[in-house]
Design a protein around this motif. Structure first.
Motif, short mmCIF file in Angstrom:
data_model
loop_
_atom_site.label_atom_id
_atom_site.label_comp_id
_atom_site.label_asym_id
_atom_site.label_seq_id
_atom_site.Cartn_x
_atom_site.Cartn_y
_atom_site.Cartn_z
N GLU A 91 0.08 -1.53 0.02
CA GLU A 91 0.19 0.17 -0.06
C GLU A 91 0.98 0.98 0.06
N THR A 92 1.80 0.73 0.44
CA THR A 92 3.11 2.38 0.14
C THR A 92 4.11 2.86 -1.28
N MET A 93 3.25 1.72 -1.79
CA MET A 93 4.39 1.82 -2.85
C MET A 93 2.61 1.84 -3.76
N ALA A 94 2.42 3.22 -3.87
CA ALA A 94 1.30 3.98 -4.74
C ALA A 94 1.35 3.62 -6.61
N PRO A 134 23.94 -3.94 -7.23
CA PRO A 134 23.19 -2.54 -6.56
C PRO A 134 24.21 -1.30 -6.69
N GLN A 135 24.87 -0.83 -7.55
CA GLN A 135 25.53 0.22 -8.13
C GLN A 135 24.23 0.73 -8.45
N LEU A 136 23.97 0.59 -9.61
CA LEU A 136 23.00 1.16 -10.55
C LEU A 136 21.46 1.31 -9.44
N ILE A 137 21.24 0.23 -9.07
CA ILE A 137 20.46 0.75 -8.37
C ILE A 137 20.64 1.97 -7.37
N LYS A 138 22.08 2.92 -6.84
CA LYS A 138 21.85 3.87 -6.23
C LYS A 138 22.13 5.02 -6.96
N VAL A 139 23.17 4.56 -7.83
CA VAL A 139 22.50 5.34 -9.50
C VAL A 139 21.07 5.98 -9.99
N LEU A 140 20.51 5.02 -10.36
CA LEU A 140 18.74 5.36 -10.17
C LEU A 140 18.20 6.19 -8.72
N ALA A 141 18.35 6.06 -7.32
CA ALA A 141 18.24 5.81 -6.83
C ALA A 141 18.69 7.67 -6.51
N GLN A 142 19.84 7.83 -6.80
CA GLN A 142 20.20 9.71 -6.25
C GLN A 142 19.53 10.25 -7.75
N GLU A 143 19.77 9.77 -8.46
CA GLU A 143 18.94 10.35 -9.99
C GLU A 143 17.56 11.09 -9.45
N GLY A 144 16.58 9.73 -8.42
CA GLY A 144 15.72 9.89 -8.77
C GLY A 144 15.48 11.01 -7.42
N GLN A 145 15.85 11.84 -6.66
CA GLN A 145 16.11 12.74 -5.84
C GLN A 145 15.81 13.82 -6.42
N ASN A 146 15.90 14.66 -7.62
CA ASN A 146 16.56 15.50 -8.32
C ASN A 146 15.12 15.72 -9.19
N LEU A 147 14.13 14.61 -9.54
CA LEU A 147 12.70 14.76 -10.41
C LEU A 147 11.90 14.35 -9.12
N PRO A 148 10.58 15.11 -9.75
CA PRO A 148 9.40 15.25 -8.77
C PRO A 148 8.54 13.72 -8.59
N ILE A 149 9.55 12.89 -8.15
CA ILE A 149 8.60 11.42 -8.42
C ILE A 149 9.53 11.22 -7.21
N THR A 150 8.14 9.86 -7.03
CA THR A 150 8.49 9.43 -6.08
C THR A 150 9.28 8.21 -6.51
N VAL A 151 9.91 7.15 -5.54
CA VAL A 151 10.97 6.45 -6.27
C VAL A 151 11.52 5.79 -4.62
N HIS A 152 10.87 4.14 -4.83
CA HIS A 152 11.18 3.69 -3.69
C HIS A 152 12.01 2.70 -4.19
N GLN A 153 13.39 3.05 -2.51
CA GLN A 153 14.51 2.33 -3.57
C GLN A 153 14.73 0.87 -2.67
N GLY A 154 14.76 -0.13 -2.49
CA GLY A 154 14.26 -1.38 -2.67
C GLY A 154 12.80 -2.22 -2.81
N GLY A 155 12.78 -2.91 -2.74
CA GLY A 155 11.92 -4.31 -3.11
C GLY A 155 11.47 -5.51 -3.93
N THR A 156 10.55 -6.62 -3.19
CA THR A 156 10.45 -7.51 -4.16
C THR A 156 9.95 -8.11 -5.26
N TYR A 157 10.09 -7.93 -5.93
CA TYR A 157 9.10 -8.47 -7.43
C TYR A 157 8.93 -10.18 -7.80
N VAL A 158 7.34 -9.73 -7.91
CA VAL A 158 7.26 -11.00 -7.71
C VAL A 158 6.73 -11.18 -9.50
N THR A 159 7.69 -12.28 -9.96
CA THR A 159 7.61 -12.85 -11.98
C THR A 159 6.22 -13.72 -11.68
#
Length: 257
Positions: A91-94, A134-159
């Protein structure tokens, strides 16, 4: 100079306004053919691969994942930024937010999910402690902070196998097992990327709450509508990440086993 970065996703992720000198190509290998495009952004060569085909004609269970990943490897790619539409179990990942997944649960049924079939390939048991780089996730998270979007760092993807959507009972099970989002494409793509020694990250675009959590029945149109609304933000996140990507890989993704 070989392109070091690839983007896997839908056709809305790149357009002539983003990449220049775009060239369409078909790369053939022992697993089949992979259609892709090569272009330039900020002086960096980028490969773009439409996972479902140019017209979204391939369902998730029939994608030739091995041909795609092998083609990227043979093109000299080292890093892969993958996009995926996902439903949320959390519910926190809208809807409208982005999730940088770091684990997966595999509920696929009929997919070939390895390059290592014995014989000349040998038998290799690949470590999957950190399936997403982990390195790509870190860069994506850093860039997401500079954009008007909500980015959740970490989560489990069910395929899930797809192409049908999941039942409410399945969603309850996935949630009990620790799943945060559900989609149909991360496995075997992430597994094959790790076997090939590629850095791989998935940006999950939350398009809806999953069945039983959402107050309404799901439709493919709902997914398309949210993707359309958020495609510009996704493109900005991808391109800023490409622009500010460190030259050196500091992760262990290049070690396939």
């Amino acid at each position: 100079m070989a392109p070091k970065i690839a983007i896997i996703g839908g056709t809305g992720v790149y357009n002539p306004d983003i990449l220049s000198d775009v060239q369409e190509m078909i790369v053939e290998n022992v697993y089949g053919k992979a259609k892709m495009a090569k272009g330039t952004y900020q002086g960096k060569e980028i490969i773009f691969l439409a996972r479902h085909g140019a017209t979204h004609s391939l369902p998730p269970h029939l994608i030739n994942y091995r041909a795609n990943i092998r083609a990227l490897k043979e093109m000299g790619v080292e890093r892969v930024l993958a996009t995926a539409a996902v439903g949320s179990l959390n519910e926190t990942m809208a809807p409208g937010s982005f999730v940088l997944v770091d684990q997966f649960l595999d509920f696929t049924k009929n997919r070939i999910s390895t390059f290592f079939d014995g014989g000349e390939q040998g038998v290799t048991h690949t470590d999957m402690t950190n399936p997403y780089c982990p390195q790509l996730i870190k860069v994506l998270a850093q860039e997401g902070q500079n954009l008007p979007i909500t980015v959740h760092q970490g989560g489990t993807y069910v395929t899930a196998e797809g192409p049908r959507f999941e039942t409410p009972a399945e969603i309850r099970m996935f949630k009990m097992l620790g799943g945060d989002v559900v989609g149909m494409t991360s496995v075997p793509e992430v597994v094959l990327a790790r076997e090939a020694g590629l850095c791989y990250a998935t940006i999950g675009m939350v398009t809806n709450f999953a069945a039983g959590i959402s107050p309404t029945e799901l439709s493919h149109q709902e997914v398309l509508d949210v993707m359309s609304e958020n495609s510009a933000n996704l493109s900005k996140l991808l391109m800023k990440t490409v622009e500010n990507m460190p030259e050196e890989r500091t992760c262990k993704c290049g070690i396939a086993s």
